[in-house]
Design a protein around this motif. Structure first.
Motif, PDB file in Angstrom:
ATOM      1  N   SER A  90       0.816  -1.207   0.000  1.00 37.19           N
ATOM      2  CA  SER A  90       0.000   0.000   0.000  1.00 37.19           C
ATOM      3  C   SER A  90       0.851   1.260   0.000  1.00 37.19           C
ATOM      4  O   SER A  90       0.651   2.171  -0.815  1.00 37.19           O
ATOM      5  N   ASN A  91       1.810   1.356   0.908  1.00 35.92           N
ATOM      6  CA  ASN A  91       2.663   2.544   0.950  1.00 35.92           C
ATOM      7  C   ASN A  91       3.517   2.670  -0.304  1.00 35.92           C
ATOM      8  O   ASN A  91       3.755   3.776  -0.797  1.00 35.92           O
ATOM      9  N   ASP A  92       3.988   1.546  -0.840  1.00 39.31           N
ATOM     10  CA  ASP A  92       4.760   1.593  -2.081  1.00 39.31           C
ATOM     11  C   ASP A  92       3.936   2.191  -3.210  1.00 39.31           C
ATOM     12  O   ASP A  92       4.415   3.010  -4.004  1.00 39.31           O
ATOM     13  N   ALA A  93       2.674   1.782  -3.296  1.00 37.10           N
ATOM     14  CA  ALA A  93       1.817   2.212  -4.401  1.00 37.10           C
ATOM     15  C   ALA A  93       1.256   3.613  -4.203  1.00 37.10           C
ATOM     16  O   ALA A  93       1.074   4.353  -5.177  1.00 37.10           O
ATOM     17  N   CYS A  94       0.977   4.002  -2.944  1.00 36.87           N
ATOM     18  CA  CYS A  94       0.183   5.210  -2.704  1.00 36.87           C
ATOM     19  C   CYS A  94       1.000   6.455  -2.416  1.00 36.87           C
ATOM     20  O   CYS A  94       0.509   7.568  -2.610  1.00 36.87           O
ATOM     21  N   GLN A  95       2.212   6.312  -1.905  1.00 35.21           N
ATOM     22  CA  GLN A  95       2.978   7.508  -1.574  1.00 35.21           C
ATOM     23  C   GLN A  95       3.438   8.218  -2.843  1.00 35.21           C
ATOM     24  O   GLN A  95       3.925   7.586  -3.777  1.00 35.21           O
ATOM     25  N   ARG A  96       3.287   9.535  -2.846  1.00 35.77           N
ATOM     26  CA  ARG A  96       3.704  10.371  -3.965  1.00 35.77           C
ATOM     27  C   ARG A  96       4.730  11.383  -3.474  1.00 35.77           C
ATOM     28  O   ARG A  96       4.675  11.841  -2.338  1.00 35.77           O
TER      29      ARG A  96
END
Length: 679
Positions: free
Chosen positions: A508-514
């Motif tokens: 989740s953090n890999d995909a969602c952090q910008r």
């Protein structure tokens, strides 16, 4: 008088055309700013509920739907409500990725509201029973949605499709709301009427014409006083500075700078106008100081004007005490003395200038600490950093993503364990207390979620209770961590991990952090400049430095790409496997589950990548948590990504069964397993 040659007439005509254009820009900016302010306000006949219209928060949460007036903007969980019941409500809207628009035909008092939740990738009903039909997801283009009362409940229309639902619709008024991200309401109508649009186009044109005439008149008066055409143009050129501010909404600028007073309809025109007035004052002071035969009187005049200007600055920053006002006055007086010393080149010029600069800086620093703006800067800094006097294990996540990233780098480098890992670094590795040991890695879904205050509430603790006394489960999760952070952490402690099994609930953090760049690039950049950052660390205690940091943070460009791409996450996991497999540690990869539509961050490619890495023969296993935490099962999530207590219990139970069935770990206490409902 000089002879008017044709080229001179053309030049003068060009000057007046430019002046008219500047005036039109200035007048238009006034109307445009007024429209933007109204767009952040409330339609006629409606009331606002929820947070204030100027949230001092991360401006990136606003999103960008393009500037298009007339419209109303909703963000930061704002609600528009009407008291009287209506038979139907119709809305034309546009959203950014990940946003949600809630359209309630009637707000319940003793139950859920009745209406729709519309997202770019998903549409579902609220407070209804059985429904017939379905509505298409509107995407990011403007869309029209309508909800009507029926004898059985409601009928909703979107994109030509119709959805009818049975529901108890109370006799209450409608509500329209958003989540944190922006929703732009392009049109709003009910059976009781339509509010007038925020900015009629004719008003924009009228203001532009009036502004052009006023500037032409002022320019003509300056010409009659002997000013050249170039001087007139230079005087009014700062009006164009307002055009730089034009693309930004007043509420957004106030949020970036954390200065609530800037959320005004006069922002765009006011910045240009303030620049013009400042130019006039500076030029007049400079010339009068140079020409005067009374240096002391000139000094007093400069000091007085400086104090008045500083008082205006204090008003903009919303001064809150007499001490702050006095400090701003001292800063203004110092600025006046600095101009006086430079204009006259007085004796001891260098000493006077240095002293004036010191007083100017000190006055602004003290004054800023006694304003709403300064308090907002300090609060943002304290949320993103570790203020002096706090223990190393204290970590408060910031609303500023960039501050959190830098803080996570610092903590990775320091390697100081935390007492409760809301962010930054895991808890210390305990000594082995059982024959079999499992280490659990992940983000806030594994540890460090602000709703919970103890690690006993997360699935690793529940897993240990299920597997019995012969198994020790160590929680090594950290809120906000990605596979990048876990990889660098294991570089430090892999040899001391002493685990038979390591689980990784990630994705989740890999995909969602910008961010402005991938984490690997930011890490390299931080490593290169960390000495400079360490030297600049004490400056963060200054209010002026905090304000500058707030401005720079808000102006950073956020990339639409994930900070850890699928390829980078794969490289991180391969590095982790390369460290753990030689130690005899078996690895269980678990794809982190998110509720709701896949956008704006899609974890499915990360799940596929982890499934490809799984190789039971090499001690790498894939556990699919998606069926376990199915969205159809109520009560498993606190929000889109964080598990509730029931979700943690369910995940722990399923993971324990997986470990038992695959032979990775066996429960040492079969009676406890049976009582917990194990197979």
């Amino acid at each position: 008088m000089p002879v008017e040659t044709p080229w001179r007439r053309c030049a003068l005509l060009g000057v007046f055309v430019l002046l008219a254009g500047m005036g039109a820009v200035g007048g238009g900016l006034v109307a445009w700013g007024e429209g933007l302010q109204r767009a952040s306000g409330v339609p006629e006949g409606w009331i606002r509920q929820g947070p204030p219209p100027v949230p001092l928060a991360d401006p990136r949460a606003y999103g960008d739907t393009g500037i298009g007036l007339p419209s109303w903007n909703l963000q930061n969980q704002a609600l528009l409500a009407q008291r009287d019941p209506v038979e139907w409500i119709r809305i034309r809207a546009r959203m950014v990725p990940g946003a949600r628009l809630t359209v309630q035909l009637a707000a319940q008092v003793d139950g859920p509201p009745v209406g729709l939740v519309v997202g770019p990738e998903d549409v579902h009903s609220l407070g209804t029973d059985a429904c017939d039909g379905s509505l298409p997801a509107p995407g990011l283009d403007p869309f029209d949605v309508e909800i009507r009362r029926t004898a059985q409940g409601i009928a909703a229309t979107l994109g030509g499709a119709v959805l009818t639902c049975r529901a108890r619709v109370p006799a209450r008024g409608p509500r329209v709301g958003s989540d944190v991200l922006r929703v732009r309401i392009l049109d709003l109508a009910t059976s009781e009427g339509s509010p007038r649009p925020p900015l009629p186009v004719r008003r924009l044109a009228a203001r532009a014409v009036i502004g052009a005439l006023l500037v032409l008149l002022a320019g003509r008066l300056e010409r009659r006083r002997g000013r050249t055409a170039g001087q007139v143009l230079a005087t009014w050129a700062p009006v164009l500075f307002g055009a730089v501010v034009l693309p930004f909404e007043p509420a957004l600028v106030a949020s970036v700078l954390r200065i609530p007073a800037l959320a005004t309809p006069w922002l765009a025109a006011g910045t240009g106008g303030a620049a013009v007035v400042g130019f006039w004052i500076a030029r007049a002071l400079w010339r009068s100081t140079q020409r005067t035969g009374h240096p002391r009187i000139a000094a007093l005049a400069n000091v007085g004007v400086g104090v008045l200007l500083a008082s205006g600055l204090a008003w903009v920053a919303t001064i809150r005490s007499g001490i702050g006002l006095a400090a701003f006055g001292a800063a203004g007086a110092a600025a006046g003395m600095l101009l006086w010393a430079n204009a006259l080149r007085v004796r001891g010029f260098n000493v006077v200038s240095l002293a004036a600069c010191a007083v100017l800086f000190a006055g602004l620093e003290v004054g800023a600490r006694h304003t709403d703006a300064g308090r907002g800067w300090r609060a943002a800094w304290q949320a993103g950093g570790r203020p002096a006097g706090l223990a190393p294990e204290v970590c408060r996540p910031s609303q500023d993503l960039f501050e959190n990233i830098q803080d996570s780098f610092v903590r990775l480098e320091e390697g100081v364990h935390t007492a409760y890992p809301t962010c930054g670094y895991p808890v210390a590795l305990p000594a082995r207390t059982a024959p079999f040991r499992i280490a659990c890695f992940g983000g806030s879904s594994t540890a460090g979620y602000w709703r919970f205050d103890t690690l006993d509430r997360f699935y690793p603790a529940r897993l240990e209770a299920l597997l019995g006394t012969g198994v020790q489960v160590v929680n090594q999760g950290v809120g906000g961590w990605t596979t990048f952070h876990i990889r660098h952490y294991l570089e430090r402690i892999a040899e001391r991990l002493d685990a038979d099994v390591a689980t990784f609930y990630v994705g989740s953090n890999d995909a969602c952090q910008r961010g402005s760049a991938p984490l690997e690039a930011l890490w390299t950049r931080w490593q290169r400049h960390r000495r400079v950052l360490q030297v600049a660390g004490p400056l963060r205690r200054l209010a002026l430095y905090q304000g500058l940091a707030a401005v720079l943070s808000g102006s950073r460009v956020v990339s639409p790409a994930s900070m850890v791409t699928v390829a980078q996450a794969r490289a991180n996991l391969e590095d982790i496997l390369g460290r753990l497999q030689p130690l005899g540690t078996r690895v269980v990869l678990i794809g982190e589950v998110r509720r709701g539509p896949p956008m704006p961050c899609d974890v499915r490619p990360y799940h596929g990548m982890m499934r490809e890495l799984a190789d039971p023969g090499a001690g790498v296993y894939w556990f699919d948590a998606k069926p376990v935490l199915a969205e159809e099962i109520p009560g498993l999530f606190e929000d889109e990504g964080h598990l509730s207590q029931a979700g943690h219990d369910r995940l722990a139970h399923a993971l324990a069964g997986f470990l038992r069935d695959t032979g990775i770990a066996f429960p040492a206490n079969d009676s406890a397993w049976t009582e917990a409902g194990g197979r």
